[in-house]
Design a protein around this motif. Structure first.
Motif, PDB file in Angstrom:
ATOM      1  N   ARG A  50       0.832  -1.202   0.000  1.00 10.17           N
ATOM      2  CA  ARG A  50       0.000   0.000   0.000  1.00 10.17           C
ATOM      3  C   ARG A  50       0.870   1.257   0.000  1.00 10.17           C
ATOM      4  O   ARG A  50       0.622   2.190  -0.735  1.00 10.17           O
ATOM      5  CB  ARG A  50      -0.918  -0.010   1.226  1.00 10.17           C
ATOM      6  N   GLU A 106      -1.271  -4.501   2.282  1.00 11.25           N
ATOM      7  CA  GLU A 106      -2.728  -4.607   2.232  1.00 11.25           C
ATOM      8  C   GLU A 106      -3.084  -5.843   1.424  1.00 11.25           C
ATOM      9  O   GLU A 106      -2.814  -5.922   0.225  1.00 11.25           O
ATOM     10  CB  GLU A 106      -3.350  -3.366   1.597  1.00 11.25           C
ATOM     11  N   LEU A 111      -4.561  -4.848   6.913  1.00 11.58           N
ATOM     12  CA  LEU A 111      -3.361  -4.021   6.909  1.00 11.58           C
ATOM     13  C   LEU A 111      -2.376  -4.492   7.977  1.00 11.58           C
ATOM     14  O   LEU A 111      -2.747  -4.666   9.135  1.00 11.58           O
ATOM     15  CB  LEU A 111      -3.719  -2.552   7.180  1.00 11.58           C
ATOM     16  N   SER A 176      -9.021  -2.747   6.378  1.00  8.94           N
ATOM     17  CA  SER A 176      -8.865  -1.463   5.696  1.00  8.94           C
ATOM     18  C   SER A 176     -10.204  -1.038   5.123  1.00  8.94           C
ATOM     19  O   SER A 176     -10.843  -1.780   4.371  1.00  8.94           O
ATOM     20  CB  SER A 176      -7.837  -1.596   4.568  1.00  8.94           C
TER      21      SER A 176
END
Length: 526
Positions: A50, A106, A111, A176
């Motif tokens: 991410r 991610e 996460l 997330s």
């Protein structure tokens, strides 16, 4: 077909085949990001990276967590756990150091942060450069999924399996939320009413109990020996005539470590008396810090931290100006069996305490109120419902020109402007520079909001009606120049567990707000 036409057709076919092969090769080429851990180079599929951030300045240590879980930090409203990859491979590896990088992974909407020494580069890897690591049937796959071989075999990278990284045992899984619209909708639905908790420190980490769970906070009394004393229980104390087990909160977090002795020289240690189910349990903590108000959506998720007492962790309250606080669910700290042993065991072993409790109930009468005690030259008490929250003194206070001498300045508290009143200056007390123990009590009434600078906050006490008395007239004589005491309509006088008596002047925040409304010019009011 003529020879030139045939040659042209063959050339077209070869060109089409080349384009098709190139397209297939491009489709099979994957992007990877590389990272370094000492001399070793690792790779992660770029699609699951991410972002990469510097090592956060503030990392909150998580209790009951394995050595490879470095802690957690808050990134744009989301709690991110950090896995120390070096310790995952070698438990003797060192902790994080400034200059390390954290790759935020991610995968499947989960996460997790991976700690590396440094970042590498973005690589385009062809299928023939990759190999897959095969695990034996029935074996649990590790975090290494395979290898990448580059530079004619002179460069080897180990490919990490994102699916296994997010499922490392005892690493919290944080979902997330990608859609901002979804976040706003959930925030509106979860806002609910304002809640309050009391924060405290233990084992170097900040925790909090909801206000409803706390019966009283007191200085550490003399503890009585108990045959139930062990790894958690330090002994027993007399709480309103009943025997109450005192648990060392640090030992509770250390999962099996022996309870430490009470340090009589430590002036910060406190005992928090909490109600858990139908039992009363006391906790020894390193210090009690402040009162925090929050809404449901302020609590960020920190799911399973450990199999031991996992139900006690309710979430994280992130406060940029104060740091992260782990909110505890008091009802999940102990099992029903543990509570029964501590409650029933003490009641059966020390029946004399129970008899004293029965006798005490007959002699006491009236309702109870909960007060917060603080010091400003002398000891004062304020009904706790009059205090919105408590914060540490901060230098981030702006003093507008032309403000009165008793107004310290204006503080921006989460987008709310609060006028900070120097109580010493307001009541003509000797000047004293704010210190480490100084606190600001945030009070409010309607749109009026003030911060009261005091020397320190001490305890939370429960007071019976029979322990409150009307203040003597001489003390309330305004002309006598008695300062804050002149505004105290009541006095609390109560007996401590050691037999000594303590007295507090009861301070009324409503009267102070009325006074400030008359004293402060309109532009200086919040």
């Amino acid at each position: 077909m003529s020879e030139p036409a045939s040659a042209a057709a063959n050339a077209a076919t070869v060109a089409a085949s080349a384009v098709k092969a190139a397209s297939a090769s491009a489709a099979a080429t994957e992007l990877y990001g590389s990272f370094f851990l000492g001399p070793d180079e690792f790779a992660l599929p770029a699609v699951c990276i991410r972002e990469v951030v510097n090592l956060p300045a503030k990392i909150t240590t998580l209790p009951l967590s394995p050595a490879h879980l470095e802690g957690m930090f808050t990134l744009r409203g989301t709690v991110i756990p950090i896995v120390n990859l070096g310790r995952l491979f070698n438990p003797a590896a060192g902790p994080a150091v400034p200059g390390n990088k954290v790759a935020i992974i991610e995968h499947q909407d989960v996460l997790v942060g991976m700690l590396f020494d440094d970042t590498g580069e973005i690589l385009r890897v062809r299928p023939e450069q990759r190999s897959v690591l095969q695990y034996a049937p029935g074996a649990t796959p590790g975090v290494i999924a395979g290898t990448i071989l580059l530079d004619q075999g002179n460069r080897l990278l180990q490919v990490l399996d994102a699916n296994q990284l997010i499922r490392i045992e005892n690493v919290p899984q944080v979902l997330s939320l990608r859609a901002s619209g979804q976040q706003r909708l959930q925030r509106a639905q979860a806002q609910g009413e304002r809640r309050r908790c009391v924060s405290f420190r233990s084992a170097g980490t900040s925790f909090a109990f909801e206000m409803a769970a706390i019966q009283e906070i007191v200085r550490v009394p003399e503890l009585q020996p108990s045959v139930l004393a062990g790894k958690l229980c330090l002994g027993r104390m007399n709480f309103r005539g009943s025997p109450v087990a005192v648990v060392d909160f640090t030992a509770l977090l250390s999962a099996g470590a022996a309870a430490r002795p009470v340090d009589a020289a430590d002036q910060d240690q406190r005992v928090m008396v909490a109600r858990i189910g139908d039992a009363t349990i006391a906790f020894l903590v390193d210090s009690v810090d402040s009162i925090i108000h929050f809404y449901n959506d302020d609590v960020l998720p920190i799911p399973l931290l450990s199999k031991a007492r996992a139900g006690m962790f309710g979430g994280c309250i992130s406060r940029p100006e104060q740091g992260d606080v782990i909110l505890l669910d008091h009802s999940g700290i102990f099992s029903h069996k543990e509570i029964a042993e501590m409650r029933q065991g003490h009641a059966k072993l020390y029946p004399l305490d129970g008899q004293q409790a029965a006798a005490g109930k007959e002699s006491r009468h009236g309702a109870r109120k909960v007060y917060l005690t603080f010091r400003l030259e002398q000891a004062f008490a304020v009904e706790i419902k009059q205090v919105r929250e408590i914060i540490k003194f901060s230098d981030n206070i702006t003093r507008p020109p032309g403000t009165p001498h008793y107004m310290r300045g204006v503080l921006n508290l989460r987008q709310m402007m609060v006028s900070v009143i120097d109580m010493r200056s307001l009541y003509g007390m000797p000047e004293q520079a704010p210190g480490e123990l100084s606190r600001i009590l945030i009070i409010e009434r309607g749109e009026e909001r003030y911060g009261l600078l005091v020397d320190g906050v001490e305890d939370i006490i429960t007071v019976l009606d029979s322990q409150r008395y009307a203040a003597p007239r001489l003390m309330r004589n305004q002309a006598a120049g008695a300062g804050m005491q002149s505004e105290a309509a009541e006095v609390i006088d109560m007996e401590k567990d050691d037999g000594n008596r303590q007295s507090f002047s009861v301070f009324d925040c409503g009267s102070l707000i009325d006074k400030l409304a008359n004293l402060l010019p309109p532009q200086a009011q919040p």
